[in-house]
Design a protein around this motif. Structure first.
Motif, PDB file in Angstrom:
ATOM      1  N   VAL A   4       0.866  -1.182   0.000  1.00  0.00           N
ATOM      2  CA  VAL A   4       0.000   0.000   0.000  1.00  0.00           C
ATOM      3  C   VAL A   4       0.898   1.225   0.000  1.00  0.00           C
ATOM      4  CG1 VAL A   4      -1.889   1.191   1.142  1.00  0.00           C
ATOM      5  CG2 VAL A   4      -1.551  -1.260   1.533  1.00  0.00           C
ATOM      6  N   LEU A   5       0.643   2.115  -0.925  1.00  0.00           N
ATOM      7  CA  LEU A   5       1.402   3.370  -0.981  1.00  0.00           C
ATOM      8  C   LEU A   5       0.554   4.464  -0.347  1.00  0.00           C
ATOM      9  CD1 LEU A   5       3.765   5.132  -2.192  1.00  0.00           C
ATOM     10  CD2 LEU A   5       2.322   5.388  -4.209  1.00  0.00           C
ATOM     11  N   GLY A   6       1.120   5.198   0.597  1.00  0.00           N
ATOM     12  CA  GLY A   6       0.406   6.299   1.235  1.00  0.00           C
ATOM     13  C   GLY A   6       1.066   7.623   0.886  1.00  0.00           C
ATOM     14  N   ILE A   7       0.243   8.649   0.686  1.00  0.00           N
ATOM     15  CA  ILE A   7       0.759   9.987   0.372  1.00  0.00           C
ATOM     16  C   ILE A   7       0.079  11.007   1.275  1.00  0.00           C
ATOM     17  CG2 ILE A   7       0.974  11.774  -1.415  1.00  0.00           C
ATOM     18  CD1 ILE A   7       0.795   9.552  -3.513  1.00  0.00           C
ATOM     19  N   GLU A   8       0.875  11.844   1.934  1.00  0.00           N
ATOM     20  CA  GLU A   8       0.332  12.875   2.828  1.00  0.00           C
ATOM     21  C   GLU A   8       0.850  14.246   2.382  1.00  0.00           C
ATOM     22  OE1 GLU A   8      -1.628  13.688   5.363  1.00  0.00           O
ATOM     23  OE2 GLU A   8      -0.652  15.595   5.779  1.00  0.00           O
ATOM     24  N   SER A   9      -0.076  15.194   2.194  1.00  0.00           N
ATOM     25  CA  SER A   9       0.346  16.550   1.808  1.00  0.00           C
ATOM     26  C   SER A   9      -0.663  17.590   2.295  1.00  0.00           C
ATOM     27  CB  SER A   9       0.507  16.651   0.278  1.00  0.00           C
ATOM     28  OG  SER A   9      -0.754  16.659  -0.366  1.00  0.00           O
ATOM     29  N   SER A  10      -1.268  17.351   3.472  1.00  0.00           N
ATOM     30  CA  SER A  10      -2.359  18.245   3.882  1.00  0.00           C
ATOM     31  C   SER A  10      -1.901  19.574   4.452  1.00  0.00           C
ATOM     32  CB  SER A  10      -3.258  17.539   4.892  1.00  0.00           C
ATOM     33  OG  SER A  10      -2.548  17.291   6.087  1.00  0.00           O
ATOM     34  N   VAL A  77      -3.288   2.585  -3.616  1.00  0.00           N
ATOM     35  CA  VAL A  77      -2.758   3.913  -3.297  1.00  0.00           C
ATOM     36  C   VAL A  77      -3.768   4.654  -2.439  1.00  0.00           C
ATOM     37  CG1 VAL A  77      -1.795   6.067  -4.187  1.00  0.00           C
ATOM     38  CG2 VAL A  77      -1.754   4.029  -5.613  1.00  0.00           C
ATOM     39  N   GLY A  78      -3.290   5.264  -1.362  1.00  0.00           N
ATOM     40  CA  GLY A  78      -4.147   6.113  -0.535  1.00  0.00           C
ATOM     41  C   GLY A  78      -3.504   7.481  -0.409  1.00  0.00           C
ATOM     42  N   ALA A  79      -4.296   8.530  -0.515  1.00  0.00           N
ATOM     43  CA  ALA A  79      -3.757   9.884  -0.332  1.00  0.00           C
ATOM     44  C   ALA A  79      -4.746  10.692   0.495  1.00  0.00           C
ATOM     45  CB  ALA A  79      -3.514  10.563  -1.674  1.00  0.00           C
ATOM     46  N   THR A  80      -4.221  11.629   1.273  1.00  0.00           N
ATOM     47  CA  THR A  80      -5.074  12.488   2.094  1.00  0.00           C
ATOM     48  C   THR A  80      -5.927  13.391   1.203  1.00  0.00           C
ATOM     49  OG1 THR A  80      -3.270  12.539   3.679  1.00  0.00           O
ATOM     50  CG2 THR A  80      -5.061  14.103   4.025  1.00  0.00           C
ATOM     51  N   ALA A  81      -7.228  13.377   1.446  1.00  0.00           N
ATOM     52  CA  ALA A  81      -8.133  14.246   0.676  1.00  0.00           C
ATOM     53  C   ALA A  81      -8.614  15.413   1.537  1.00  0.00           C
ATOM     54  CB  ALA A  81      -9.319  13.444   0.166  1.00  0.00           C
ATOM     55  N   LEU A  90      -4.276  19.043  -2.961  1.00  0.00           N
ATOM     56  CA  LEU A  90      -4.417  18.781  -4.395  1.00  0.00           C
ATOM     57  C   LEU A  90      -3.167  18.113  -4.973  1.00  0.00           C
ATOM     58  CD1 LEU A  90      -6.573  19.270  -6.506  1.00  0.00           C
ATOM     59  CD2 LEU A  90      -5.604  21.524  -6.937  1.00  0.00           C
ATOM     60  N   VAL A  91      -2.005  18.493  -4.471  1.00  0.00           N
ATOM     61  CA  VAL A  91      -0.747  17.954  -4.995  1.00  0.00           C
ATOM     62  C   VAL A  91      -0.647  16.458  -4.722  1.00  0.00           C
ATOM     63  CG1 VAL A  91       1.777  18.079  -4.876  1.00  0.00           C
ATOM     64  CG2 VAL A  91       0.424  20.175  -4.727  1.00  0.00           C
ATOM     65  N   GLY A  92      -0.845  16.052  -3.457  1.00  0.00           N
ATOM     66  CA  GLY A  92      -0.727  14.634  -3.104  1.00  0.00           C
ATOM     67  C   GLY A  92      -1.865  13.802  -3.676  1.00  0.00           C
ATOM     68  N   LEU A  93      -3.054  14.400  -3.668  1.00  0.00           N
ATOM     69  CA  LEU A  93      -4.243  13.709  -4.172  1.00  0.00           C
ATOM     70  C   LEU A  93      -4.087  13.423  -5.671  1.00  0.00           C
ATOM     71  CD1 LEU A  93      -6.991  12.819  -3.010  1.00  0.00           C
ATOM     72  CD2 LEU A  93      -7.896  15.072  -3.616  1.00  0.00           C
ATOM     73  N   GLY A 341     -13.080   7.698  -3.574  1.00  0.00           N
ATOM     74  CA  GLY A 341     -12.208   7.096  -4.577  1.00  0.00           C
ATOM     75  C   GLY A 341     -11.669   8.139  -5.533  1.00  0.00           C
ATOM     76  N   LEU A 342     -11.574   7.763  -6.798  1.00  0.00           N
ATOM     77  CA  LEU A 342     -10.961   8.654  -7.786  1.00  0.00           C
ATOM     78  C   LEU A 342     -11.716   9.964  -7.987  1.00  0.00           C
ATOM     79  CD1 LEU A 342      -9.853   6.030 -10.467  1.00  0.00           C
ATOM     80  CD2 LEU A 342      -8.353   7.601  -9.201  1.00  0.00           C
ATOM     81  N   ASP A 343     -12.984   9.986  -7.580  1.00  0.00           N
ATOM     82  CA  ASP A 343     -13.760  11.224  -7.752  1.00  0.00           C
ATOM     83  C   ASP A 343     -13.632  12.158  -6.546  1.00  0.00           C
ATOM     84  OD1 ASP A 343     -15.033   9.516  -6.044  1.00  0.00           O
ATOM     85  OD2 ASP A 343     -17.052   9.828  -6.867  1.00  0.00           O
ATOM     86  N   ALA A 344     -12.835  11.780  -5.541  1.00  0.00           N
ATOM     87  CA  ALA A 344     -12.722  12.595  -4.322  1.00  0.00           C
ATOM     88  C   ALA A 344     -12.049  13.934  -4.617  1.00  0.00           C
ATOM     89  CB  ALA A 344     -11.937  11.841  -3.253  1.00  0.00           C
ATOM     90  N   ALA A 345     -12.632  14.997  -4.074  1.00  0.00           N
ATOM     91  CA  ALA A 345     -12.049  16.336  -4.223  1.00  0.00           C
ATOM     92  C   ALA A 345     -11.344  16.713  -2.925  1.00  0.00           C
ATOM     93  CB  ALA A 345     -13.160  17.334  -4.524  1.00  0.00           C
ATOM     94  N   PRO A 346     -10.323  17.572  -2.991  1.00  0.00           N
ATOM     95  CA  PRO A 346      -9.680  18.013  -1.743  1.00  0.00           C
ATOM     96  C   PRO A 346     -10.659  18.847  -0.922  1.00  0.00           C
ATOM     97  CG  PRO A 346      -8.860  19.288  -3.611  1.00  0.00           C
ATOM     98  CD  PRO A 346      -9.753  18.215  -4.185  1.00  0.00           C
ATOM     99  N   ARG A 347     -10.654  18.642   0.384  1.00  0.00           N
ATOM    100  CA  ARG A 347     -11.609  19.363   1.241  1.00  0.00           C
ATOM    101  C   ARG A 347     -10.899  20.030   2.396  1.00  0.00           C
ATOM    102  NH1 ARG A 347     -16.765  15.490   2.051  1.00  0.00           N
ATOM    103  NH2 ARG A 347     -17.348  17.312   3.255  1.00  0.00           N
ATOM    104  N   SER A 348     -11.140  21.336   2.543  1.00  0.00           N
ATOM    105  CA  SER A 348     -10.523  22.046   3.669  1.00  0.00           C
ATOM    106  C   SER A 348     -11.232  21.643   4.957  1.00  0.00           C
ATOM    107  CB  SER A 348     -10.586  23.549   3.464  1.00  0.00           C
ATOM    108  OG  SER A 348     -11.926  23.959   3.334  1.00  0.00           O
ATOM    109  N   ARG A 349     -12.544  21.483   4.885  1.00  0.00           N
ATOM    110  CA  ARG A 349     -13.315  21.007   6.036  1.00  0.00           C
ATOM    111  C   ARG A 349     -13.918  19.655   5.685  1.00  0.00           C
ATOM    112  NH1 ARG A 349     -15.766  22.766  10.077  1.00  0.00           N
ATOM    113  NH2 ARG A 349     -17.726  21.891   9.376  1.00  0.00           N
TER     114      ARG A 349
END
Ligand code: KG4
Ligand code: ZN
Length: 360
Positions: A4-10, A77-81, A90-93, A341-349
């Motif tokens: 599993v690949l994890g990406i964090e960029s929040s 692959v998992g990334a912070t949304a 947006l970068v990591g996602l 999933g792939l349709d997830a948008a970055p969310r501030s809240r």
């Protein structure tokens, strides 16, 4: 091998990690942007996003080298949304989604705070522990102070801060005292040299809520610093550190000790009240402030005295990291309960309690 690949960029840490199917950490690399944001006295969103973009590709390469594995072995692959800075997320996602599409493997959008809640189940050098269907999670970081109750029926907020987060209080108090940033580790070390002899009050709410509050404590500390002639209350953002923790006067160490004691006592009291209302059998403690030496001692003792299993995040995983992101993705995918999933948008809240339980 499936990884599993994890990406964090929040926020201001870029991180990439690789976990195997048993949740064992195969690689974990973090790049902090402290130097980039330091001169501004806080995180500058635009600078954070650009730094994530510059850091991500080299970090991915380093993680693959560390795990001695080809990218082709990655199966999820998992990334912070969210929640977090939208440009940074947006970068990591985007990177995560691109890898998922390119490799033809599933993508999981991860909730950053949930990943903190689950991080204590990770054990560096060993397989992860099983995540029980019911547990409480205390998250104390620079942006969050929450007590959640995880159950198959859903995730509930038991307590949240009404003003500052615990880590924010540490950072603000350090700034008032002319110490550096981030304030948590500095005050933690300084407090160990002082003696808590003039306790600060623990706030209680008239409505009986278990919520946290740290801004009154910050004000009380400020007053005490002024009284002792130790205040740098007029410090402007970007001011360089003016008091060196090593040569700091004993009186300042004593104030730090009283402050640290007050934070620990407030957390203990809230947990005690939560336990009176509801059974707590299992408690995870995570987030940057979970690195605090006094809090770790006190919560471990609190649990031991009450038969509550207290699981503290490993010190290497209290701050923002991608190992916890990969783990949250793995836990939810296994249960077929992805947060997006792939349709997830970055969310501030993104209130965590709006998600279904990660395990059932
Ligand atoms: O989880 P984190 O790395 O980032 C956020 O998501 O906010 O938490 C950072 C916060 C900072 O406020 C920092 O001062 C605090 O965690 N912190 C500590 C300690 N180490 C870091 N607070 C108290 N004691 C520590 N040892
Ligand atoms: Zn965090």
């Amino acid at each position: 091998m499936s990884l599993v690949l994890g990406i964090e960029s929040s926020c201001d840490e870029t991180s990439v990690a690789l976990l195997d199917g048993a949740g064992r950490i195969r690689a974990s690399v973090v790049s902090s942007q402290l130097a980039e944001h330091g001169p501004y006295g806080g995180v500058v969103p635009e600078i954070a996003a650009r730094a994530h973009l510059a850091n991500l590709a080299p970090l991915l390469e380093r993680a693959l080298e560390e795990a001695r594995t080809p990218l082709a072995d990655v199966t999820l692959v998992g990334a912070t949304a969210g929640p977090g800075l939208v440009g940074a997320l947006l970068v990591g996602l985007s990177e995560g989604k691109g890898l998922s599409l390119g490799l033809g493997i599933p993508f999981a959008a991860v909730h950053h705070v949930e990943a903190h809640c689950l991080s204590p189940f990770l054990r560096p050098g060993a397989d992860a522990r099983d995540v029980p269907a019911r547990f409480h999670a205390l998250v104390l970081s620079g942006g969050h102070s929450h007590l959640f109750r995880f159950a198959p029926e859903g995730i509930e907020v038991v307590a949240r801060t009404r003003d500052d987060a615990a880590g924010e209080a540490y950072d603000k108090v350090a700034k008032l005292a002319g110490l550096g940033y981030p304030g948590g580790p500095i005050l933690d070390r300084l407090a160990r040299r002082g003696r808590p002899e003039r306790p600060f009050a623990v706030p209680e709410f008239k409505d009986g809520a278990l919520d946290f509050s740290f801004s009154g404590l910050k004000t009380a500390v400020r007053e005490r610093l002024v009284e002792a002639g130790l205040s740098f209350g007029t410090a402007t953002p970007g001011d360089r550190l003016r008091v060196d923790e090593v040569t700091a006067p004993r009186a300042l160490a004593d104030v730090a000790a009283d402050f640290q004691e007050a934070v620990a006592r407030q957390v203990e009291r809230r947990l005690e009240r939560a336990r009176e209302r509801d059974r707590i059998e299992f408690l995870t403690v995570s987030g940057g402030v979970a690195a605090n030496s006094l809090l770790r001692e006190r919560l471990a003792a609190w649990g031991a005295a009450r038969g509550v299993e207290v699981l503290l995040a490993d010190r290497s995983l209290t701050g923002d990291n991608a190992a916890m992101i990969a783990f949250a993705a793995l836990v939810r995918l296994r249960a077929g309960r992805e947060a997006g999933g792939l349709d997830a948008a970055p969310r501030s809240r993104w209130p965590l309690e709006t998600l279904p339980a990660p395990v059932g």
